[in-house]
Structures are given as structure tokens and as C-alpha cells.
Design a protein around this motif. Structure first.
Motif, short mmCIF file in Angstrom:
data_model
loop_
_atom_site.label_atom_id
_atom_site.label_comp_id
_atom_site.label_asym_id
_atom_site.label_seq_id
_atom_site.Cartn_x
_atom_site.Cartn_y
_atom_site.Cartn_z
N ALA A 240 -47.07 0.65 19.95
CA ALA A 240 -46.60 0.38 21.31
C ALA A 240 -47.43 -0.73 21.94
CB ALA A 240 -46.69 1.65 22.15
N ASN A 241 -46.95 -1.25 23.08
CA ASN A 241 -47.65 -2.33 23.76
C ASN A 241 -49.04 -1.91 24.24
OD1 ASN A 241 -45.57 -4.14 23.41
ND2 ASN A 241 -44.57 -3.57 25.33
N ASP A 242 -49.22 -0.61 24.50
CA ASP A 242 -50.53 -0.15 24.96
C ASP A 242 -51.48 0.17 23.81
OD1 ASP A 242 -49.50 2.16 23.90
OD2 ASP A 242 -49.45 3.28 25.79
N GLY A 243 -51.05 -0.12 22.58
CA GLY A 243 -51.90 0.10 21.42
C GLY A 243 -51.72 1.44 20.74
N SER A 244 -50.99 2.36 21.39
CA SER A 244 -50.76 3.67 20.77
C SER A 244 -49.74 3.54 19.64
CB SER A 244 -50.24 4.66 21.82
OG SER A 244 -48.99 4.23 22.36
N VAL A 245 -49.76 4.51 18.75
CA VAL A 245 -48.87 4.50 17.60
C VAL A 245 -47.90 5.66 17.70
CG1 VAL A 245 -48.72 4.69 15.08
CG2 VAL A 245 -50.60 3.39 16.13
N PHE A 246 -46.62 5.40 17.47
CA PHE A 246 -45.61 6.45 17.43
C PHE A 246 -44.76 6.24 16.18
CE2 PHE A 246 -43.82 2.89 19.73
CZ PHE A 246 -42.50 2.82 19.32
N THR A 247 -43.95 7.23 15.82
CA THR A 247 -43.11 7.11 14.64
C THR A 247 -41.65 7.16 15.05
OG1 THR A 247 -43.10 9.50 14.23
CG2 THR A 247 -44.84 8.18 13.16
N MET A 248 -40.80 6.52 14.25
CA MET A 248 -39.39 6.46 14.58
C MET A 248 -38.57 6.37 13.29
SD MET A 248 -37.06 6.51 16.85
CE MET A 248 -38.25 6.57 18.21
N ARG A 249 -37.34 6.89 13.33
CA ARG A 249 -36.40 6.73 12.22
C ARG A 249 -35.46 5.58 12.55
NH1 ARG A 249 -35.99 12.33 9.49
NH2 ARG A 249 -36.60 13.81 11.11
N TYR A 250 -35.13 4.77 11.54
CA TYR A 250 -34.23 3.64 11.73
C TYR A 250 -33.13 3.65 10.67
CZ TYR A 250 -37.84 1.63 14.76
OH TYR A 250 -38.75 1.42 15.77
N SER A 251 -31.93 3.27 11.10
CA SER A 251 -30.81 3.06 10.17
C SER A 251 -30.12 1.78 10.57
CB SER A 251 -29.84 4.24 10.23
OG SER A 251 -28.72 3.99 9.40
N SER A 252 -30.24 0.75 9.73
CA SER A 252 -29.66 -0.57 10.03
C SER A 252 -30.10 -1.05 11.41
CB SER A 252 -28.13 -0.52 9.94
OG SER A 252 -27.70 -0.15 8.66
N GLY A 253 -31.36 -0.79 11.76
CA GLY A 253 -31.91 -1.24 13.04
C GLY A 253 -31.69 -0.28 14.19
N MET A 254 -30.89 0.76 14.00
CA MET A 254 -30.62 1.74 15.06
C MET A 254 -31.67 2.84 15.04
SD MET A 254 -27.36 4.35 15.47
CE MET A 254 -27.93 5.38 14.08
N GLU A 255 -32.33 3.07 16.19
CA GLU A 255 -33.26 4.18 16.30
C GLU A 255 -32.46 5.47 16.41
OE1 GLU A 255 -33.29 1.53 18.62
OE2 GLU A 255 -35.35 1.24 19.31
N TYR A 256 -32.92 6.51 15.72
CA TYR A 256 -32.18 7.78 15.78
C TYR A 256 -33.11 8.94 15.52
CZ TYR A 256 -32.24 8.37 10.68
OH TYR A 256 -32.65 8.55 9.37
N GLU A 257 -32.64 10.13 15.86
CA GLU A 257 -33.35 11.37 15.55
C GLU A 257 -32.36 12.39 15.01
OE1 GLU A 257 -35.64 13.08 14.26
OE2 GLU A 257 -37.10 12.45 15.78
N ILE A 258 -32.85 13.34 14.24
CA ILE A 258 -32.00 14.40 13.68
C ILE A 258 -32.16 15.66 14.52
CG2 ILE A 258 -31.56 15.83 11.65
CD1 ILE A 258 -32.57 13.53 9.93
#
Length: 264
Positions: A240-258
Motif C-alpha cells: 500500500a501507499n503507506d508501506g503496509s502489505v496486504f494480499t489480494m486475489r486477481y483474475s485478468s486484473g480483476m480483484e476478487y474474493e471467494i
């Protein structure tokens, strides 16, 4: 020839399944045909994994789409039909703090705006999804619970579906995303005029391929057909811009969650 089987509240699951099997050959709509084939395949493995209510829903859709329509009397199911949502979006994401309409106050109290975002480096950049909600109280689908630490392989998803669980992919689509990445043209479907509720397209898992590591899923709002590859199930580290780290799922550039559907 039209199928003249009469279906009512006393019809057994086997009777419903037989009606659907006889009618599927005349169904032209690909999304419905995929869901029918998947339901029948699950019943072959475990008849209890498909509810009578689900079979009623399929029979009702078959009745509406067949040409000529089968001469059957399918009673209304209490379960809402997916893909036919008529209401306007209930709220905006965190960056758009609008007061919800009167009809949506009950939902708004239960759930905060859907997605926490990470703003771009300039005001021209699109906000990126950072954190999806832990729970979504969906007016038609019921309670959906996020699974950020589960389902990183095709086999895990296949096992969950075989156990009777219902899984959804929530794709992050703001009104700007819809226009900029041409959602309607890409999927060849109509787009909700006001965008998606909470900027999330709720996509139901309908089929897990046997020979390749791929999942097909259908939008409950637009009937757009998505596909997810196994490598897209794994979470990616993002800074992130503040230096923190987060995780994300991507499909063809689309962020998503299950999400899993759970009973209250």
C-alpha cells in the motif's frame, strides 16, 4: 414435443430430475444448460447434495425458456431467482459516502460499504481494492462469508462443492471499471445502469473442469460467464501507499474474493 409432466409440491426429487433430464436437450441458453448439467452431475455422485428447491428453480427456468414451453405447472419457490435483480445498487464504496435510500436502510445498518480501497498515486488513478468485507448480507442470496484463507486450489473448491457448499466469487467492479474496461462488451451482456450493489459482481461457481484446472462461474446479476484458472486462486502480496502489505486475489486484473453461503 413439449414435456407434459405435471410438477407440484408432491413431486419427488427423482421426478424433478427426470423432468429436467428430458427437457435439457431443448434448452438453448448456455448459462442455464451449464447449471442443469452441473446439478445433474452432482446428483449422480450424491443425490443429497442438490436440494429439491434447487431442482424447482431449474424446472421453473426451463419452463420460461423452452420454445415451445413445456406444459407444466411448476409451483413458485421461495428461493429468489438469480440473475434477475431489478433494484438499484444499495450503496457506494467507502470513497463515495452517500446516504442509502429508505428501502436499503436495513441492509446498510448490517454492513459497512463493501470494499476498503487503496487510492492511486495520482487523482487520475483508479482506487484499488484492498480489503473485502468479512460478511455480506445479500438480499437474495442470504449471508455470505469471506474465505481469504481458504480455496487456493481447484481441488479444494471441487471438494467443497461436492460436500454441498455454495461458493461465490465477488468481483470488484465500480461504475468506472464497468465503463473503462467495457464490461458489457467483454461479456456481451446488459450492464446494470446504476452499477453493482456495493460495487461487487456476485458470481456463482457452477462448474469445475475435470481435465483442466479451470472453474466456470456465472454472474447472479447479468449472467456473464467468467472463468478462473487455478493460478488465479492464490493470493498475491501487495504494498500500500503507506508501506503496509496486504494480499489480494486477481483474475485478468480483476480483484476478487471467494465467499461461502451460510445459513443463518
Amino acid at each position: 414435443m413439449a414435456n407434459t409432466t405435471t410438477i407440484n409440491g408432491k413431486t419427488t426429487k427423482k421426478g424433478l430430475a427426470d423432468f429436467i433430464k428430458k427437457s435439457v436437450a431443448t434448452v438453448k441458453e448456455e448459462g442455464l444448460k451449464s447449471r442443469i448439467n452441473y446439478a445433474l452431475k452432482r446428483m449422480e455422485k450424491d443425490a443429497d447434495s442438490v436440494s429439491k428447491k434447487d431442482l424447482f428453480d431449474l424446472a421453473k427456468e426451463i419452463q420460461n425458456l423452452l420454445t415451445p414451453a413445456p406444459e407444466v405447472a411448476v409451483e413458485n419457490s421461495s428461493k429468489p431467482k438469480l440473475g434477475k435483480k431489478k433494484s438499484e445498487p444499495k450503496d457506494e464504496v467507502a470513497s463515495e459516502e452517500k446516504t442509502p435510500k429508505t428501502s436499503t436502510k436495513k441492509v446498510a445498518k448490517k454492513q459497512k460499504p463493501a470494499v476498503e480501497t487503496e487510492e492511486g498515486l495520482t487523482d487520475k488513478d483508479i482506487p484499488l481494492a484492498k480489503v473485502f468485507p468479512k460478511e455480506i448480507d445479500h438480499e437474495s442470496l442470504g449471508k455470505l462469508v469471506a474465505c481469504p484463507d481458504k480455496y487456493s486450489t481447484i481441488e479444494e473448491i471441487r471438494k467443497a462443492l461436492d460436500e454441498g457448499k455454495t461458493l461465490y466469487f465477488a468481483g470488484y467492479w465500480t461504475k468506472r471499471h464497468i465503463k473503462e474496461f467495457t464490461y458489457g462488451q467483454a461479456f456481451n451482456v446488459p450492464v446494470p445502469k446504476g452499477g453493482f450493489p456495493y460495487d461487487l459482481d456476485i458470481i456463482q461457481t457452477i462448474y469445475v473442469c475435470e481435465g483442466i484446472n479451470r472453474i466456470y462461474a456465472l454472474s447472479t446479476y447479468t449472467e456473464a460467464m467468467y472463468r478462473f484458472e487455478e493460478e488465479e486462486l492464490e493470493r498475491v502480496d501487495c504494498k500500500a501507499n503507506d508501506g503496509s502489505v496486504f494480499t489480494m486475489r486477481y483474475s485478468s486484473g480483476m480483484e476478487y474474493e471467494i465467499y461461502e453461503a451460510v445459513e443463518d
